[in-house]
Design an enzyme around this catalytic site. Structure first.
Site, short mmCIF file in Angstrom:
data_model
loop_
_atom_site.label_atom_id
_atom_site.label_comp_id
_atom_site.label_asym_id
_atom_site.label_seq_id
_atom_site.Cartn_x
_atom_site.Cartn_y
_atom_site.Cartn_z
N PRO A 49 12.43 13.75 -34.28
CA PRO A 49 12.80 12.39 -33.90
C PRO A 49 14.10 12.34 -33.09
O PRO A 49 14.38 11.38 -32.40
CB PRO A 49 12.95 11.65 -35.24
CG PRO A 49 13.01 12.70 -36.28
CD PRO A 49 12.38 13.94 -35.74
N GLU A 90 12.63 17.01 -43.87
CA GLU A 90 13.72 16.49 -43.02
C GLU A 90 13.91 17.35 -41.77
O GLU A 90 14.85 17.15 -41.01
CB GLU A 90 15.03 16.47 -43.81
CG GLU A 90 15.07 15.48 -44.96
CD GLU A 90 14.93 14.05 -44.48
OE1 GLU A 90 14.14 13.32 -45.07
OE2 GLU A 90 15.58 13.69 -43.49
N ARG A 107 -4.32 18.68 -20.05
CA ARG A 107 -5.13 17.99 -19.05
C ARG A 107 -4.60 18.23 -17.64
O ARG A 107 -5.29 17.96 -16.65
CB ARG A 107 -5.22 16.49 -19.32
CG ARG A 107 -3.91 15.75 -19.21
CD ARG A 107 -4.06 14.31 -19.64
NE ARG A 107 -4.86 13.53 -18.71
CZ ARG A 107 -4.38 13.03 -17.56
NH1 ARG A 107 -3.13 13.26 -17.19
NH2 ARG A 107 -5.15 12.31 -16.78
N ASP A 135 -2.07 9.82 -11.93
CA ASP A 135 -1.70 9.37 -13.27
C ASP A 135 -0.61 8.30 -13.24
O ASP A 135 0.28 8.35 -12.41
CB ASP A 135 -1.12 10.57 -14.06
CG ASP A 135 -2.22 11.37 -14.73
OD1 ASP A 135 -3.36 10.91 -14.75
OD2 ASP A 135 -1.91 12.48 -15.20
C1 LIG Z 1 19.47 9.58 -44.01
C2 LIG Z 1 18.02 9.93 -44.23
C3 LIG Z 1 17.35 8.98 -45.21
N1 LIG Z 1 17.30 9.93 -42.94
C4 LIG Z 1 15.90 10.29 -43.17
C5 LIG Z 1 15.15 10.40 -41.90
N2 LIG Z 1 15.81 11.34 -40.99
C6 LIG Z 1 15.16 11.45 -39.71
C7 LIG Z 1 13.79 12.04 -39.92
C8 LIG Z 1 12.68 11.22 -39.90
C9 LIG Z 1 11.41 11.77 -40.11
C10 LIG Z 1 11.29 13.12 -40.31
C11 LIG Z 1 9.94 13.70 -40.57
N3 LIG Z 1 9.70 14.81 -39.63
C12 LIG Z 1 9.76 16.12 -39.98
C13 LIG Z 1 9.49 16.87 -38.85
C14 LIG Z 1 9.27 15.98 -37.78
C15 LIG Z 1 8.96 16.15 -36.43
C16 LIG Z 1 8.85 15.04 -35.61
C17 LIG Z 1 9.02 13.76 -36.15
C18 LIG Z 1 8.98 12.57 -35.27
N4 LIG Z 1 9.18 11.33 -35.73
N5 LIG Z 1 9.13 10.47 -34.69
C19 LIG Z 1 8.89 11.13 -33.55
N6 LIG Z 1 8.78 10.59 -32.30
C20 LIG Z 1 8.78 12.49 -33.87
C21 LIG Z 1 8.49 13.48 -32.90
N7 LIG Z 1 8.22 14.22 -32.03
C22 LIG Z 1 9.29 13.58 -37.50
C23 LIG Z 1 9.41 14.69 -38.31
C24 LIG Z 1 12.40 13.94 -40.33
C25 LIG Z 1 13.66 13.38 -40.13
C26 LIG Z 1 17.19 10.94 -40.71
C27 LIG Z 1 17.95 10.87 -42.02
#
Ligand SMILES: CC(C)N1CCN(Cc2ccc(Cn3ccc4ccc(-c5n[nH]c(N)c5C#N)cc43)cc2)CC1
Length: 250
Positions: A89, A116, A158, A173
């Site tokens: 994220p 996380e 693609r 595109d």
């Molecule tokens: C303080 C504490 C409560 N906060 C808790 C949430 N934390 C952020 C956080 C949020 C969710 C995840 C879950 N996660 C694990 C691996 C992973 C890879 C991609 C994505 C992802 N999410 N959105 C996108 N566009 C992505 C992409 N590309 C999410 C992932 C991981 C990390 C920030 C801290």
């Protein structure tokens, strides 16, 4: 192009076996290999995560299994042409331009994490061996990176020669490079098919005129209209040279 995907949820990547990407893999254009991260664990419980140093919610993925997986898939000295993609994220936005860049690689390794995320030291160590891209597919929060890998593999795949039929060329595109007269850089306008009248609604008569020049102009006008309405930021970003004289007169 070879694509390796390491994950604790291999079944999440099953959609890559069907449709466009599945056909490209069957044709040998793509060589997609999905791996279970726990293959590279050695304890009784196949542990891949642990509590975050410094406290805080959730768990963090341990660096060791990821490092062993990367080293097993890309042995030292064989990194040429390989790029590691880490969905997160907090990553750089994954855009069409990034997809075009990734499509030039010979080997992509995707590291979709869970919890996380992965211990930072894995990314730091990997970056000493090969280019690492930390990418995000959008400003919303997912539970892991596997969905992002599906998005990225389709967007990149693609673009590879032979994946899209000639009729579906990626050259026009949306989000692609705006080119003089093409639609690239603009959103698609409305599309229609038979019947000519449905629900009392008619297909725009111009599309039934057979006049291809007029149809092309109409489609470009509709694309400009939709882009201005839905994504004015894309209009601002258009290369002025990509707008022809009639566009400028609008
Ligand atoms: C303080 C504490 C409560 N906060 C808790 C949430 N934390 C952020 C956080 C949020 C969710 C995840 C879950 N996660 C694990 C691996 C992973 C890879 C991609 C994505 C992802 N999410 N959105 C996108 N566009 C992505 C992409 N590309 C999410 C992932 C991981 C990390 C920030 C801290």
């Amino acid at each position: 192009m070879r694509i390796d995907i390491v994950t604790i949820f291999p079944e999440y990547l099953a959609p890559l076996d069907v449709s466009l990407i599945g056909k490209a893999a069957a044709a040998g254009i793509l060589d997609i290999r999905v791996h279970e991260l726990r293959t590279w664990t050695h304890d009784r419980h196949n542990t891949v995560d642990d509590s975050p140093c410094g406290g805080g919610p959730g768990m963090v993925m341990k660096p060791e299994p990821w490092w062993e997986a990367l080293t097993g898939l890309v042995p030292p000295g064989t990194e040429a042409g390989t790029r590691l993609i880490v969905p997160t994220p907090s990553g750089r936005p994954f855009t069409q331009r990034v997809a075009e860049d990734l499509a030039t690689a010979s080997h992509l390794v995707f590291a979709p994490a869970r919890y996380e995320g992965i211990d930072r030291r894995f990314v730091e160590a990997a970056a000493e061996r090969m280019p690492v891209e930390e990418l995000s597919i959008g400003d919303y929060v997912l539970a892991g990176g596997e969905v992002a890998v599906l998005v990225m593999v389709e967007a990149v795949g693609r673009l590879l020669p032979g994946v899209l039929g000639n009729a579906e060329s990626a050259k026009d595109d949306s989000f692609g490079h705006a080119s003089e007269g093409g639609m690239a850089g603009l959103l698609e306008g409305p599309v229609y098919t038979k019947p000519a009248t449905w629900d009392g609604r008619e297909v725009p008569p111009v599309l039934l005129s057979g006049n291809h020049a007029v149809i092309a102009r109409w489609r470009r006008d509709e694309a400009l209209r939709r882009t201005a309405a839905m994504r004015p930021d894309l209009i601002e970003g258009l290369d002025p040279d990509a707008l022809d004289k009639k566009d400028r007169a609008r």
